[in-house]
Design an enzyme around this catalytic site. Structure first.
Site, PDB file in Angstrom:
ATOM      1  N   LYS A  81     -30.291  12.653   5.435  1.00 13.09           N
ATOM      2  CA  LYS A  81     -29.543  13.481   4.475  1.00 13.09           C
ATOM      3  C   LYS A  81     -28.708  12.654   3.490  1.00 13.09           C
ATOM      4  O   LYS A  81     -28.572  13.026   2.333  1.00 13.09           O
ATOM      5  CB  LYS A  81     -28.615  14.440   5.222  1.00 13.09           C
ATOM      6  CG  LYS A  81     -29.319  15.614   5.874  1.00 13.09           C
ATOM      7  CD  LYS A  81     -28.264  16.514   6.484  1.00 13.09           C
ATOM      8  CE  LYS A  81     -28.841  17.731   7.127  1.00 13.09           C
ATOM      9  NZ  LYS A  81     -27.799  18.692   7.513  1.00 13.09           N
ATOM     10  N   GLY A 145     -21.071  16.200   8.424  1.00 14.61           N
ATOM     11  CA  GLY A 145     -21.924  16.728   7.362  1.00 14.61           C
ATOM     12  C   GLY A 145     -21.714  18.213   7.132  1.00 14.61           C
ATOM     13  O   GLY A 145     -21.545  18.650   5.985  1.00 14.61           O
ATOM     14  N   THR A 168     -11.173  12.180  13.878  1.00 11.81           N
ATOM     15  CA  THR A 168     -11.002  10.949  13.103  1.00 11.81           C
ATOM     16  C   THR A 168     -10.273  11.283  11.803  1.00 11.81           C
ATOM     17  O   THR A 168     -10.852  11.886  10.886  1.00 11.81           O
ATOM     18  CB  THR A 168     -12.373  10.306  12.803  1.00 11.81           C
ATOM     19  OG1 THR A 168     -13.081  10.171  14.031  1.00 11.81           O
ATOM     20  CG2 THR A 168     -12.233   8.951  12.138  1.00 11.81           C
TER      21      THR A 168
HETATM   22  N1  LIG Z   1     -25.755  26.820  11.481  1.00 12.59           N
HETATM   23  C1  LIG Z   1     -26.298  25.943  10.656  1.00 12.59           C
HETATM   24  O1  LIG Z   1     -27.074  26.276   9.749  1.00 12.59           O
HETATM   25  C2  LIG Z   1     -25.926  24.491  10.779  1.00 12.59           C
HETATM   26  C3  LIG Z   1     -26.198  23.599   9.726  1.00 12.59           C
HETATM   27  C4  LIG Z   1     -25.803  22.257   9.865  1.00 12.59           C
HETATM   28  C5  LIG Z   1     -25.187  21.855  11.046  1.00 12.59           C
HETATM   29  N2  LIG Z   1     -24.961  22.762  12.041  1.00 12.59           N
HETATM   30  C6  LIG Z   1     -24.275  22.383  13.273  1.00 12.59           C
HETATM   31  O2  LIG Z   1     -23.004  21.871  12.895  1.00 12.59           O
HETATM   32  C7  LIG Z   1     -22.543  20.994  13.924  1.00 12.59           C
HETATM   33  C8  LIG Z   1     -22.007  19.733  13.270  1.00 12.59           C
HETATM   34  O3  LIG Z   1     -23.089  19.063  12.650  1.00 12.59           O
HETATM   35  P1  LIG Z   1     -22.812  17.838  11.664  1.00 12.59           P
HETATM   36  O4  LIG Z   1     -24.119  17.509  11.037  1.00 12.59           O
HETATM   37  O5  LIG Z   1     -21.647  18.119  10.805  1.00 12.59           O
HETATM   38  O6  LIG Z   1     -22.432  16.700  12.722  1.00 12.59           O
HETATM   39  P2  LIG Z   1     -21.632  15.345  12.435  1.00 12.59           P
HETATM   40  O7  LIG Z   1     -21.784  14.955  11.016  1.00 12.59           O
HETATM   41  O8  LIG Z   1     -22.068  14.420  13.501  1.00 12.59           O
HETATM   42  O9  LIG Z   1     -20.087  15.728  12.683  1.00 12.59           O
HETATM   43  C9  LIG Z   1     -19.630  16.036  13.980  1.00 12.59           C
HETATM   44  C10 LIG Z   1     -18.192  16.537  13.918  1.00 12.59           C
HETATM   45  O10 LIG Z   1     -17.799  16.923  15.254  1.00 12.59           O
HETATM   46  C11 LIG Z   1     -16.665  16.138  15.643  1.00 12.59           C
HETATM   47  N3  LIG Z   1     -16.748  15.786  17.064  1.00 12.59           N
HETATM   48  C12 LIG Z   1     -17.844  15.411  17.741  1.00 12.59           C
HETATM   49  N4  LIG Z   1     -17.541  15.142  19.020  1.00 12.59           N
HETATM   50  C13 LIG Z   1     -16.194  15.340  19.143  1.00 12.59           C
HETATM   51  C14 LIG Z   1     -15.263  15.211  20.205  1.00 12.59           C
HETATM   52  N5  LIG Z   1     -15.659  14.847  21.434  1.00 12.59           N
HETATM   53  N6  LIG Z   1     -13.967  15.514  19.989  1.00 12.59           N
HETATM   54  C15 LIG Z   1     -13.548  15.893  18.742  1.00 12.59           C
HETATM   55  N7  LIG Z   1     -14.392  16.024  17.678  1.00 12.59           N
HETATM   56  C16 LIG Z   1     -15.686  15.733  17.878  1.00 12.59           C
HETATM   57  C17 LIG Z   1     -16.749  14.894  14.784  1.00 12.59           C
HETATM   58  O11 LIG Z   1     -15.478  14.293  14.745  1.00 12.59           O
HETATM   59  P3  LIG Z   1     -15.339  12.741  14.297  1.00 12.59           P
HETATM   60  O12 LIG Z   1     -15.428  12.735  12.808  1.00 12.59           O
HETATM   61  O13 LIG Z   1     -14.003  12.361  14.804  1.00 12.59           O
HETATM   62  O14 LIG Z   1     -16.463  12.000  14.945  1.00 12.59           O
HETATM   63  C18 LIG Z   1     -17.201  15.484  13.446  1.00 12.59           C
HETATM   64  O15 LIG Z   1     -16.145  16.119  12.780  1.00 12.59           O
HETATM   65  C19 LIG Z   1     -23.744  20.766  14.854  1.00 12.59           C
HETATM   66  O16 LIG Z   1     -23.581  21.601  15.975  1.00 12.59           O
HETATM   67  C20 LIG Z   1     -24.906  21.240  14.025  1.00 12.59           C
HETATM   68  O17 LIG Z   1     -25.974  21.701  14.825  1.00 12.59           O
HETATM   69  C21 LIG Z   1     -25.311  24.068  11.925  1.00 12.59           C
END
Ligand SMILES: NC(=O)c1ccc[n+]([C@@H]2O[C@H](COP(=O)([O-])OP(=O)(O)OC[C@H]3O[C@@H](n4cnc5c(N)ncnc54)[C@H](OP(=O)(O)O)[C@@H]3O)[C@@H](O)[C@H]2O)c1
Length: 271
Positions: A81, A145, A168
């Site tokens: 992405k 993201g 973070t």
């Molecule tokens: N419904 C939909 O259409 C759709 C579309 C896109 C994504 N999603 C979902 O959205 C979610 C996030 O995806 P993403 O792509 O944004 O992932 P990402 O870029 O990896 O971001 C993950 C986020 O979760 C936080 N996080 C992860 N583990 C944590 C922990 N143990 N304690 C505190 N914070 C934590 C991270 O914090 P840090 O920054 O501190 O690491 C970051 O803010 C996923 O479940 C994905 O499947 C859904």
């Protein structure tokens, strides 16, 4: 441009347009059957197939797609992405601001045009459920993201105030700077786990996917007049949504974001 011809019995012919999903690996991707269903419903002769490409080979693949005359476009997902942005000829303001694209299309002249529809899909999902965001105060947990895309789409849609919270801290500071640079008139604050005094609460983190995860915010501080929305699709009712529902909040499921995004992607891909 797609032919607009119906494909009898689902057969692929010499006229069928090619769509892809760029990912690595591809086994887990959910979009192809959904996009292919939309193509059938819209009577468009196009088929989406997985395009499994390693990060090191992304640039050569995009070079190939530019000259592939039967190719109309692709969904872009993990881990491409961010990297896809610098390989495309035209990048939408949303994708540029978020620093990531999740869909691209090939123009007649072979130019590759990228866009970011994650956040818009989220806002469209809310609107379709009768939840208006204009003038609202929104708390977003997360700065990855999904949270970045949602924050930009909410700012674009006209929310009054955004509070960003994330494990973070540096990431929400960077996101706040980008939002203020793009939308000078929006009030963007940095928070912790306290969602008090907001109309809409959004979990944009991965917290809630696993049973052992901590909650993304302090659910004791939720109030019945808040709307609580998820990005997580599995489980459908996360511990956050469960707690919010018990307090009397209106809840909004993660799947609505994907459902609306698929329609937007289909439009973008010309289906
Ligand atoms: N419904 C939909 O259409 C759709 C579309 C896109 C994504 N999603 C979902 O959205 C979610 C996030 O995806 P993403 O792509 O944004 O992932 P990402 O870029 O990896 O971001 C993950 C986020 O979760 C936080 N996080 C992860 N583990 C944590 C922990 N143990 N304690 C505190 N914070 C934590 C991270 O914090 P840090 O920054 O501190 O690491 C970051 O803010 C996923 O479940 C994905 O499947 C859904």
């Amino acid at each position: 441009m797609l032919s607009g011809l119906e494909r009898p019995n689902g057969e692929i012919t010499g006229r069928t347009r090619l769509l892809g999903i760029l990912a690595h690996p591809t086994e887990h991707v959910k979009a192809p059957p959904e996009i292919n269903r939309i193509a059938r419903l819209r009577g468009t002769d196009a088929v989406m197939v997985p395009l499994n490409v390693a990060p090191a080979d992304l640039e050569s693949l995009v070079g190939g797609l530019r000259v592939l005359k039967s190719f109309d476009g692709a969904i872009v997902t993990v881990p491409h992405k961010q990297a896809i942005i610098r390989l495309c000829d035209v990048v939408s303001p949303q994708a540029r601001a978020v620093g990531a694209a999740n869909v691209l299309r090939r123009d007649h002249d072979g130019r590759i045009i990228a866009d970011q529809l994650d956040g818009i899909g989220f806002v469209e999902g809310l609107r379709h459920a009768g939840i208006e965001v204009v003038g609202k105060s929104v708390y977003i947990a997360g700065a990855g993201g999904a949270a970045n895309a949602i924050a930009f789409a909410l700012a674009e849609a006209g929310v009054r105030r955004l509070t960003l919270a994330n494990r973070t801290q540096g990431k929400i500071e960077a996101l706040r700077e980008k939002l203020i640079a793009a939308y000078g008139n929006i009030d963007v604050g940095l928070g912790s786990g306290n969602p008090t005094d907001h109309d809409l609460i959004v979990n944009g983190t991965t917290l809630g996917m696993n049973v052992s995860d901590p909650l993304p915010l302090d659910t004791h501080l939720l109030k019945a007049d808040m709307v609580v929305a998820e990005v997580i699709m599995e489980p459908e009712i996360t511990p956050l949504l469960d707690a919010a529902r018990k307090i009397g909040c209106r809840i909004h499921l993660g799947r609505h974001m994907l459902e609306h995004q698929l329609q937007l992607m289909a439009n973008f891909l010309g289906l």
